[in-house]
Design a protein around this motif. Structure first.
Motif, PDB file in Angstrom:
ATOM      1  N   LYS A  25      37.874  34.234  43.483  1.00 32.42           N
ATOM      2  CA  LYS A  25      37.193  35.628  44.280  1.00 32.42           C
ATOM      3  C   LYS A  25      37.441  35.776  45.813  1.00 32.42           C
ATOM      4  O   LYS A  25      37.639  36.988  46.350  1.00 32.42           O
ATOM      5  CB  LYS A  25      35.594  35.703  44.056  1.00 32.42           C
ATOM      6  CG  LYS A  25      34.908  37.004  44.550  1.00 32.42           C
ATOM      7  CD  LYS A  25      35.356  38.317  43.909  1.00 32.42           C
ATOM      8  CE  LYS A  25      34.743  39.305  44.677  1.00 32.42           C
ATOM      9  NZ  LYS A  25      34.940  40.486  43.743  1.00 32.42           N
ATOM     10  N   ASP A  86      29.675  45.120  44.133  1.00 32.84           N
ATOM     11  CA  ASP A  86      31.106  44.864  44.370  1.00 32.84           C
ATOM     12  C   ASP A  86      32.059  45.339  43.191  1.00 32.84           C
ATOM     13  O   ASP A  86      33.019  45.857  43.328  1.00 32.84           O
ATOM     14  CB  ASP A  86      31.190  43.227  44.172  1.00 32.84           C
ATOM     15  CG  ASP A  86      32.491  42.999  44.406  1.00 32.84           C
ATOM     16  OD1 ASP A  86      33.449  43.306  45.425  1.00 32.84           O
ATOM     17  OD2 ASP A  86      32.987  41.726  44.004  1.00 32.84           O
ATOM     18  N   ASP A 131      40.174  42.893  40.214  1.00 31.00           N
ATOM     19  CA  ASP A 131      38.963  42.256  40.636  1.00 31.00           C
ATOM     20  C   ASP A 131      37.716  42.912  40.067  1.00 31.00           C
ATOM     21  O   ASP A 131      36.895  42.324  39.752  1.00 31.00           O
ATOM     22  CB  ASP A 131      38.876  42.967  42.170  1.00 31.00           C
ATOM     23  CG  ASP A 131      37.613  42.221  42.846  1.00 31.00           C
ATOM     24  OD1 ASP A 131      37.153  41.390  42.259  1.00 31.00           O
ATOM     25  OD2 ASP A 131      37.527  42.752  44.038  1.00 31.00           O
ATOM     26  N   THR A 134      37.678  41.091  36.686  1.00 30.96           N
ATOM     27  CA  THR A 134      36.704  39.703  36.773  1.00 30.96           C
ATOM     28  C   THR A 134      35.474  39.952  37.041  1.00 30.96           C
ATOM     29  O   THR A 134      34.475  39.139  36.410  1.00 30.96           O
ATOM     30  CB  THR A 134      37.333  38.884  37.982  1.00 30.96           C
ATOM     31  OG1 THR A 134      37.432  39.786  39.029  1.00 30.96           O
ATOM     32  CG2 THR A 134      38.783  38.726  37.662  1.00 30.96           C
ATOM     33  N   ILE A 135      34.974  41.036  37.704  1.00 29.44           N
ATOM     34  CA  ILE A 135      33.524  41.407  37.935  1.00 29.44           C
ATOM     35  C   ILE A 135      32.980  41.686  36.537  1.00 29.44           C
ATOM     36  O   ILE A 135      31.802  41.380  36.296  1.00 29.44           O
ATOM     37  CB  ILE A 135      33.446  42.326  39.120  1.00 29.44           C
ATOM     38  CG1 ILE A 135      33.913  41.921  40.250  1.00 29.44           C
ATOM     39  CG2 ILE A 135      32.031  42.748  39.066  1.00 29.44           C
ATOM     40  CD1 ILE A 135      34.134  43.010  41.465  1.00 29.44           C
ATOM     41  N   GLN A 138      32.299  38.776  34.736  1.00 26.35           N
ATOM     42  CA  GLN A 138      31.018  38.178  35.209  1.00 26.35           C
ATOM     43  C   GLN A 138      29.721  38.510  34.898  1.00 26.35           C
ATOM     44  O   GLN A 138      29.160  37.874  34.663  1.00 26.35           O
ATOM     45  CB  GLN A 138      31.501  38.150  36.790  1.00 26.35           C
ATOM     46  CG  GLN A 138      30.032  37.295  37.593  1.00 26.35           C
ATOM     47  CD  GLN A 138      30.138  37.441  39.040  1.00 26.35           C
ATOM     48  OE1 GLN A 138      31.200  37.878  39.683  1.00 26.35           O
ATOM     49  NE2 GLN A 138      29.354  36.700  40.025  1.00 26.35           N
TER      50      GLN A 138
END
Length: 154
Positions: A25, A86, A131, A134-135, A138
């Motif tokens: 990150k 985010d 990004d 990946t978020i 998560q």
């Protein structure tokens, strides 16, 4: 006498920043910051500097989230859901960079810095998309871990 064996707060901050940048990150956010700075310089040196607002805003937001996650402020301030914020930041950044970069590449005939900004913006859009992905992973794994087990008893 002054104690010279202790480390300064600036050294601790730099060590924390270096160690956070080595995480996935942290590396993504650092890449977003650097690309935002390069894109901002390209936009400002072109004939059409109006697109620099996108690069400036996204770079500032990336710096804010870099500092929040690096200092682990997201674990202390629970008023904001930092992961969803985010996710919103990254997805909006992806869309804005892709749209403005395509416009700049198509429009930039004869303006080298504008074309360079458009090409770097396309790279930034790809990094922001990664990004976002990946978020999303998560968030998805976090939802599965916090799911309440259902009982078969009625």
């Amino acid at each position: 006498m002054a104690d010279t064996s202790g480390t300064s707060p600036a050294a601790n901050f730099l060590e924390t920043m270096k160690s956070y940048t080595k995480t996935q990150k942290g590396f993504i956010l650092a890449a977003e910051i650097v690309l935002g700075f390069v894109i901002m310089i390209c936009y400002l040196s072109s004939n059409y500097g109006g697109y620099s607002g996108v690069a400036i805003c996204e770079m500032v937001f990336a710096i804010i989230f870099f500092v929040v996650f690096m200092m682990e402020l997201d674990k202390r301030f629970h008023v904001v859901h930092w992961v969803w914020s985010d996710m919103f930041r990254a997805s909006v950044g992806c869309l804005l960079y892709l749209i403005t970069s395509l416009v700049c590449v198509i429009r930039g005939a004869g303006d080298g810095p504008l074309i360079a900004a458009g090409v770097f913006g396309l790279f930034a859009g790809i990094i922001y998309a990664y990004d976002t992905y990946t978020i999303y992973l998560q968030l998805r794994s976090g939802e599965q871990q916090t799911a309440v087990p259902s009982s078969d008893k009625v």
